[in-house]
Scaffold this motif. Structure first.
Motif, PDB file in Angstrom:
ATOM      1  N   MET A 227       0.842  -1.195   0.000  1.00 35.04           N
ATOM      2  CA  MET A 227       0.000   0.000   0.000  1.00 35.04           C
ATOM      3  C   MET A 227       0.877   1.246   0.000  1.00 35.04           C
ATOM      4  O   MET A 227       0.601   2.214  -0.717  1.00 35.04           O
ATOM      5  CB  MET A 227      -0.904  -0.010   1.232  1.00 35.04           C
ATOM      6  CG  MET A 227      -1.848   1.168   1.272  1.00 35.04           C
ATOM      7  SD  MET A 227      -2.994   1.184  -0.113  1.00 35.04           S
ATOM      8  CE  MET A 227      -4.296   0.184   0.521  1.00 35.04           C
ATOM      9  N   GLY A 228       1.953   1.228   0.785  1.00 36.23           N
ATOM     10  CA  GLY A 228       2.894   2.351   0.813  1.00 36.23           C
ATOM     11  C   GLY A 228       3.521   2.575  -0.548  1.00 36.23           C
ATOM     12  O   GLY A 228       3.684   3.719  -0.993  1.00 36.23           O
TER      13      GLY A 228
ATOM     14  N   GLU B  19       4.003   5.442  -5.595  1.00 34.88           N
ATOM     15  CA  GLU B  19       3.887   5.458  -7.052  1.00 34.88           C
ATOM     16  C   GLU B  19       2.869   6.498  -7.513  1.00 34.88           C
ATOM     17  O   GLU B  19       3.091   7.209  -8.500  1.00 34.88           O
ATOM     18  CB  GLU B  19       3.499   4.067  -7.573  1.00 34.88           C
ATOM     19  CG  GLU B  19       4.626   3.057  -7.507  1.00 34.88           C
ATOM     20  CD  GLU B  19       4.176   1.639  -7.837  1.00 34.88           C
ATOM     21  OE1 GLU B  19       2.948   1.386  -7.944  1.00 34.88           O
ATOM     22  OE2 GLU B  19       5.054   0.781  -7.988  1.00 34.88           O
ATOM     23  N   SER B  20       1.784   6.612  -6.779  1.00 37.18           N
ATOM     24  CA  SER B  20       0.763   7.616  -7.102  1.00 37.18           C
ATOM     25  C   SER B  20       1.327   9.023  -6.917  1.00 37.18           C
ATOM     26  O   SER B  20       1.117   9.905  -7.761  1.00 37.18           O
ATOM     27  CB  SER B  20      -0.453   7.404  -6.206  1.00 37.18           C
ATOM     28  OG  SER B  20      -1.395   8.429  -6.401  1.00 37.18           O
TER      29      SER B  20
ATOM     30  N   ASP C 163       5.296  13.766 -11.384  1.00 34.95           N
ATOM     31  CA  ASP C 163       5.728  13.708 -12.786  1.00 34.95           C
ATOM     32  C   ASP C 163       4.781  14.538 -13.656  1.00 34.95           C
ATOM     33  O   ASP C 163       5.229  15.317 -14.508  1.00 34.95           O
ATOM     34  CB  ASP C 163       5.766  12.255 -13.253  1.00 34.95           C
ATOM     35  CG  ASP C 163       6.373  12.108 -14.629  1.00 34.95           C
ATOM     36  OD1 ASP C 163       7.475  12.673 -14.855  1.00 34.95           O
ATOM     37  OD2 ASP C 163       5.755  11.456 -15.499  1.00 34.95           O
ATOM     38  N   ASN C 164       3.486  14.400 -13.430  1.00 39.42           N
ATOM     39  CA  ASN C 164       2.503  15.183 -14.194  1.00 39.42           C
ATOM     40  C   ASN C 164       2.666  16.673 -13.916  1.00 39.42           C
ATOM     41  O   ASN C 164       2.600  17.490 -14.840  1.00 39.42           O
ATOM     42  CB  ASN C 164       1.078  14.729 -13.870  1.00 39.42           C
ATOM     43  CG  ASN C 164       0.736  13.399 -14.514  1.00 39.42           C
ATOM     44  OD1 ASN C 164       1.328  13.007 -15.505  1.00 39.42           O
ATOM     45  ND2 ASN C 164      -0.221  12.690 -13.936  1.00 39.42           N
TER      46      ASN C 164
END
Length: 105
Positions: A14-15, A20-21, A27-28
């Protein structure tokens, strides 16, 4: 029931998904900021080119005006000389005319 090890693995997974999110979001955001910066750079580059062109045109105009001014100054000097020559000529003619008047009297 889930074992302690499995619970830790699920927490770590989950971490990782959260990281990653977060990374994808960063990044966006970075891509958006780069695109915005590139747009600004393009705009500034265009403005800079326009200013360069205007500067060149103004410098050319100043050179032309300076050249015209020099020409006018030269013409003025020539005219001043001609006026002085004309005044001398008028004085000479007046003198001759007076001399002739004296002779006829």
């Amino acid at each position: 029931e889930i074992s302690n090890k499995e619970s830790k693995i699920l927490d770590l997974e989950m971490g990782m998904k959260n990281l990653e999110s977060d990374l994808a979001s960063l990044d966006n955001n970075m891509k958006s900021e780069v695109e915005h910066a590139n747009t600004k750079i393009d705009k500034l580059s265009t403005e800079n080119e326009n200013l360069r062109r205007s500067k060149y045109e103004l410098e050319t105009s100043v050179k032309n005006l300076s050249s015209e001014r020099d020409h006018i100054v030269n013409l003025n000097e020539d005219l001043s000389l001609k006026i002085v020559e004309f005044e001398v000529s008028v004085k000479e003619m007046n003198s001759q005319m007076q001399s002739l008047q004296v002779q006829y009297q």
